[in-house]
Design a protein around this motif. Structure first.
Motif, PDB file in Angstrom:
ATOM      1  N   SER A 106       0.846  -1.186   0.000  1.00 16.22           N
ATOM      2  CA  SER A 106       0.000   0.000   0.000  1.00 16.22           C
ATOM      3  C   SER A 106       0.880   1.233   0.000  1.00 16.22           C
ATOM      4  N   GLN A 107       0.432   2.253  -0.703  1.00 15.70           N
ATOM      5  CA  GLN A 107       1.163   3.512  -0.685  1.00 15.70           C
ATOM      6  C   GLN A 107       1.076   4.186   0.682  1.00 15.70           C
ATOM      7  N   ASN A 108       0.126   3.674   1.515  1.00 16.07           N
ATOM      8  CA  ASN A 108      -0.052   4.212   2.858  1.00 16.07           C
ATOM      9  C   ASN A 108       0.437   3.241   3.925  1.00 16.07           C
ATOM     10  N   GLU A 138     -10.892   1.658  -0.573  1.00 17.37           N
ATOM     11  CA  GLU A 138     -11.227   2.563  -1.678  1.00 17.37           C
ATOM     12  C   GLU A 138     -10.035   2.765  -2.610  1.00 17.37           C
ATOM     13  N   ASN A 139      -9.533   1.636  -3.115  1.00 18.82           N
ATOM     14  CA  ASN A 139      -8.402   1.649  -4.051  1.00 18.82           C
ATOM     15  C   ASN A 139      -7.187   2.364  -3.475  1.00 18.82           C
ATOM     16  N   ASP A 140      -6.975   2.137  -2.185  1.00 19.27           N
ATOM     17  CA  ASP A 140      -5.801   2.665  -1.478  1.00 19.27           C
ATOM     18  C   ASP A 140      -5.828   4.184  -1.323  1.00 19.27           C
ATOM     19  N   SER A 141      -7.007   4.781  -1.438  1.00 19.81           N
ATOM     20  CA  SER A 141      -7.114   6.232  -1.264  1.00 19.81           C
ATOM     21  C   SER A 141      -7.546   6.605   0.148  1.00 19.81           C
ATOM     22  N   ALA A 142      -7.867   5.598   0.959  1.00 24.13           N
ATOM     23  CA  ALA A 142      -8.321   5.839   2.322  1.00 24.13           C
ATOM     24  C   ALA A 142      -7.902   4.666   3.205  1.00 24.13           C
ATOM     25  N   PRO A 169      -9.931   9.516   4.673  1.00 22.64           N
ATOM     26  CA  PRO A 169      -9.434   9.780   3.325  1.00 22.64           C
ATOM     27  C   PRO A 169      -8.024  10.363   3.417  1.00 22.64           C
ATOM     28  N   SER A 171      -6.035  11.628   1.198  1.00 26.57           N
ATOM     29  CA  SER A 171      -5.789  12.873   0.446  1.00 26.57           C
ATOM     30  C   SER A 171      -6.462  14.072   1.092  1.00 26.57           C
ATOM     31  N   GLU A 172      -7.470  13.806   1.947  1.00 28.85           N
ATOM     32  CA  GLU A 172      -8.169  14.882   2.656  1.00 28.85           C
ATOM     33  C   GLU A 172      -8.042  14.607   4.151  1.00 28.85           C
TER      34      GLU A 172
END
Length: 273
Positions: A106-108, A138-142, A169, A171-172
């Motif tokens: 994961s990027q996170n 959520e496709n690694d966005s959260a 999230p 990004s937010e």
């Protein structure tokens, strides 16, 4: 008309915490198919386990990991980020098998590992018998944070479960949203259930694991205090008004002797004719 499977499924999905085995036994007794109906109920068991954040022990390990929609792969396969393990779940038996290595990609990943460490400390400090998980969603966005604590006391006729689910999230990084669930079933000489939940919306100044978990801990503590105040208010108000403090005779009824009372005589203290 609903089929036997539909009706039995509703029983399974509505099982109180810690009482799924009892409900399954009741289903077998109430249906003409008995044991034969159980395999048909596999989807209901799966929905129950994922919704209730049921836990299973990994083969050869003492730790319990969460089963949920957030860490589900294809079929009956799930994964745990802390142990980096993939495993299969038998939803009817409530058991895990076929464990294998499943590295976290994961990027996170750094944030997830930091959150796992902070959530572990929070769980140990505040909850008994607690399991937790942090997963990319959520496709690694959260990121999702899950926590479940069970307290079963069947000898005292009550069982309870605390669940909380939060989503962040990445990004937010200003808000954590989620929900806290509390389920308690008390069944001594009656049947009383508490099933309540509270939506959570938490502002965070930064995407720091310690900050996020600290704000989550505050939200959970506030909700527990809110429930305590509500219980005190009900005990002193609503529940107290449901019945007389004493019967009209102003004498307490000795319920263990009620089978031997003679109506209108022993209760009132009068003499029989």
């Amino acid at each position: 008309m609903s089929s036997a499977v539909d009706i039995a499924s509703s029983f399974i999905e509505g099982a109180p915490p810690g009482e799924l085995a009892d409900v399954v036994s009741d289903v077998k007794t109430l249906t003409s198919d008995g044991d034969d109906i159980i395999p048909s109920l596999a989807p209901a068991f799966e929905r129950y386990n994922e919704k209730q954040l049921s836990t299973v022990k990994l083969p050869g390990a003492s730790q319990e990991v969460i089963v949920s929609e957030f860490n589900k792969l294809e079929g009956n396969k799930y994964y745990d980020t802390e142990s980096q393990t993939l495993f299969e779940v038998d939803h009817i038996a409530g058991e895990a098998s076929a464990a294998q290595s499943y590295p976290l990609e994961s990027q996170n990943a750094d944030l997830i590992k930091s959150l796992l460490k902070s959530v572990a400390a929070h769980a140990i400090e505040h909850y008994p018998n607690c399991s937790y998980g942090v997963y990319p969603i959520e496709n690694d966005s959260a990121v999702a944070i899950l926590l479940v604590a069970n307290k079963y006391s069947p000898n005292n006729f009550w069982n309870g479960r605390f669940r909380s689910i939060y989503q962040i999230p990445v990004s937010e990084s200003t808000t954590v949203t989620g929900k806290i669930h509390v389920d308690v079933h008390y069944y001594e000489d009656g049947n009383v259930a508490l099933n309540t939940n509270k939506p959570v919306n938490i502002s965070i100044p930064s995407l720091s694991a310690e900050t996020i978990v600290s704000r989550i801990a505050s939200a959970e503590r506030e909700y527990q205090e809110e429930l305590n105040r509500a219980f005190v208010q009900m005990a002193e108000g609503s529940f107290k008004n449901l019945r007389r403090q004493l019967p009209i005779t102003r004498q307490k009824v000795e319920w263990e002797k009620v089978g031997g009372y003679r109506l209108g005589q022993d209760i009132s203290g009068g003499k029989g004719r």
